[in-house]
Motif scaffolding. Structure first.
Motif, PDB file in Angstrom:
ATOM      1  N   VAL A   5     -19.831   1.524  -1.040  1.00 60.16           N
ATOM      2  CA  VAL A   5     -19.639   2.889  -1.538  1.00 60.16           C
ATOM      3  C   VAL A   5     -18.891   2.760  -2.855  1.00 60.16           C
ATOM      4  O   VAL A   5     -17.780   2.226  -2.896  1.00 60.16           O
ATOM      5  N   LEU A   6     -19.482   3.206  -3.924  1.00 58.53           N
ATOM      6  CA  LEU A   6     -18.914   3.054  -5.265  1.00 58.53           C
ATOM      7  C   LEU A   6     -18.862   4.404  -5.953  1.00 58.53           C
ATOM      8  O   LEU A   6     -19.880   5.086  -6.068  1.00 58.53           O
ATOM      9  N   ARG A   7     -17.659   4.780  -6.401  1.00 59.70           N
ATOM     10  CA  ARG A   7     -17.476   6.017  -7.159  1.00 59.70           C
ATOM     11  C   ARG A   7     -17.042   5.659  -8.579  1.00 59.70           C
ATOM     12  O   ARG A   7     -16.140   4.844  -8.775  1.00 59.70           O
ATOM     13  N   ASP A   8     -17.697   6.297  -9.555  1.00 59.64           N
ATOM     14  CA  ASP A   8     -17.411   6.025 -10.967  1.00 59.64           C
ATOM     15  C   ASP A   8     -17.334   7.359 -11.689  1.00 59.64           C
ATOM     16  O   ASP A   8     -18.327   8.090 -11.758  1.00 59.64           O
ATOM     17  N   GLU A   9     -16.145   7.688 -12.225  1.00 54.65           N
ATOM     18  CA  GLU A   9     -15.930   8.991 -12.854  1.00 54.65           C
ATOM     19  C   GLU A   9     -15.356   8.802 -14.259  1.00 54.65           C
ATOM     20  O   GLU A   9     -14.464   7.971 -14.461  1.00 54.65           O
ATOM     21  N   GLN A  10     -15.846   9.594 -15.202  1.00 54.43           N
ATOM     22  CA  GLN A  10     -15.316   9.579 -16.569  1.00 54.43           C
ATOM     23  C   GLN A  10     -14.985  11.006 -17.008  1.00 54.43           C
ATOM     24  O   GLN A  10     -15.757  11.934 -16.736  1.00 54.43           O
ATOM     25  N   VAL A  11     -13.863  11.143 -17.683  1.00 57.67           N
ATOM     26  CA  VAL A  11     -13.431  12.422 -18.244  1.00 57.67           C
ATOM     27  C   VAL A  11     -13.331  12.241 -19.756  1.00 57.67           C
ATOM     28  O   VAL A  11     -12.673  11.311 -20.238  1.00 57.67           O
ATOM     29  N   ARG A  28     -17.483  18.098 -19.630  1.00 58.19           N
ATOM     30  CA  ARG A  28     -16.545  17.069 -20.076  1.00 58.19           C
ATOM     31  C   ARG A  28     -16.144  16.091 -18.978  1.00 58.19           C
ATOM     32  O   ARG A  28     -15.237  15.277 -19.154  1.00 58.19           O
ATOM     33  N   ALA A  29     -16.823  16.159 -17.841  1.00 59.90           N
ATOM     34  CA  ALA A  29     -16.600  15.178 -16.779  1.00 59.90           C
ATOM     35  C   ALA A  29     -17.959  14.764 -16.231  1.00 59.90           C
ATOM     36  O   ALA A  29     -18.836  15.607 -16.019  1.00 59.90           O
ATOM     37  N   VAL A  30     -18.143  13.478 -16.028  1.00 58.82           N
ATOM     38  CA  VAL A  30     -19.412  12.954 -15.536  1.00 58.82           C
ATOM     39  C   VAL A  30     -19.121  11.843 -14.538  1.00 58.82           C
ATOM     40  O   VAL A  30     -18.168  11.077 -14.700  1.00 58.82           O
ATOM     41  N   GLY A  31     -19.909  11.765 -13.489  1.00 59.89           N
ATOM     42  CA  GLY A  31     -19.639  10.735 -12.484  1.00 59.89           C
ATOM     43  C   GLY A  31     -20.855  10.444 -11.633  1.00 59.89           C
ATOM     44  O   GLY A  31     -21.874  11.147 -11.685  1.00 59.89           O
ATOM     45  N   GLN A  32     -20.708   9.411 -10.834  1.00 58.76           N
ATOM     46  CA  GLN A  32     -21.778   9.022  -9.925  1.00 58.76           C
ATOM     47  C   GLN A  32     -21.178   8.417  -8.670  1.00 58.76           C
ATOM     48  O   GLN A  32     -20.081   7.845  -8.687  1.00 58.76           O
ATOM     49  N   LEU A  33     -21.907   8.579  -7.596  1.00 65.18           N
ATOM     50  CA  LEU A  33     -21.536   8.003  -6.310  1.00 65.18           C
ATOM     51  C   LEU A  33     -22.730   7.205  -5.822  1.00 65.18           C
ATOM     52  O   LEU A  33     -23.825   7.751  -5.643  1.00 65.18           O
TER      53      LEU A  33
END
Length: 259
Positions: A144-150, A198-203
């Motif tokens: 399980v991998l979470r990757d978030e950028q602001v 202004r926020a992007v992410g993936q799971l």
């Protein structure tokens, strides 16, 4: 008379290493847990006694321009590990115009389980960061991998951020994608990419075990989508106005998993 010679400005070079292995008693041991520079690697309490937990604590401001930072995490066959963070990572400009590099390498052995759940990465104005996440999964491995950028702090324009995620399962490609956003990146803020968010992410959830019917490709709310992969994986991608709303969407997506 002596003449002073200017020394070249370089960034920090730092490496963190984590290895998880079965302890022989139904739990998971951490035979290797080391960090240097901005990385403080702390073993923390796990809600599940069969799984080890490590929290990454920032020991100094990083990454700055010119820094080269790397994290290696290995989960041996049959072990289970959760890695999270104590606070968001803030990419800042440095004393050099060179970009910062942030490299994450994940390896999970057969029957192993890794939850990679860091806090968001914030791209501050004037910074340039190139992030790379590569995962190598053995047959039967779960991830399980979470990757978030602001993009930018409150009321601030973003820096430049290039992020690539590459995952291989049983020696074959499962996912390889790249996101390039911020000043100088073509079309990054139009409707086909962020559309003003202004926020992007993936799971990413990789679970090769038996289960019910995999989810079908579909929207998840107004700004997210569920995409089954050509292999034992499901990818959820999302955009949002801020980090809090992004996390809510990705937390909701976790309900698609059974573990």
């Amino acid at each position: 008379m002596t003449t002073a010679t200017a020394l070249p400005v370089t960034g920090v070079r730092a490496h963190a290493r984590i290895t998880a292995a079965p302890d022989g008693r139904g739990g998971t041991a951490l035979p290797l847990r080391s960090g240097e520079g901005p990385f403080a690697v702390r073993r923390t309490r796990s809600a599940d006694p069969s799984r080890a937990r490590v929290t990454l604590v920032g020991a100094m401001s990083a990454p700055l321009g010119g820094d080269r930072l790397a994290i290696e995490t290995r989960v041996r066959a049959g072990a289970a590990l959760r890695v999270d963070g104590s606070a968001a990572t803030l990419a800042l400009p440095g004393r050099t115009a060179d970009p910062a590099h942030w490299d994450v390498r994940l390896e999970v052995g057969e029957g192993g389980l890794l939850h990679w759940l860091p806090e968001p990465l914030i791209s501050a104005y004037g910074s340039e960061l190139r992030q790379s996440i590569r995962a190598e999964l053995a047959p039967g491995a779960r991830l399980v991998l979470r990757d978030e950028q602001v993009l930018g702090r409150a009321g601030e324009d973003p820096g430049r951020l290039t992020s690539r995620l590459t995952v291989r399962y049983a020696g074959r490609p499962l996912l390889d994608q790249q996101l390039d956003v911020g000043p100088g990146a073509p079309g990054w803020d139009d409707g086909a990419v962020l559309g003003g968010h202004r926020a992007v992410g993936q799971l990413l959830v990789v679970d090769p075990g038996p289960g019910g019917e995999p989810p079908q490709p579909r929207p998840l709310g107004e700004t997210a989508a569920v995409t089954p992969l050509a292999g034992p994986g499901v990818l959820v991608t999302a955009v949002a106005q801020d980090a809090l709303r992004l996390r809510r969407v990705l937390d909701e997506a976790l309900t698609f998993t059974s573990w």
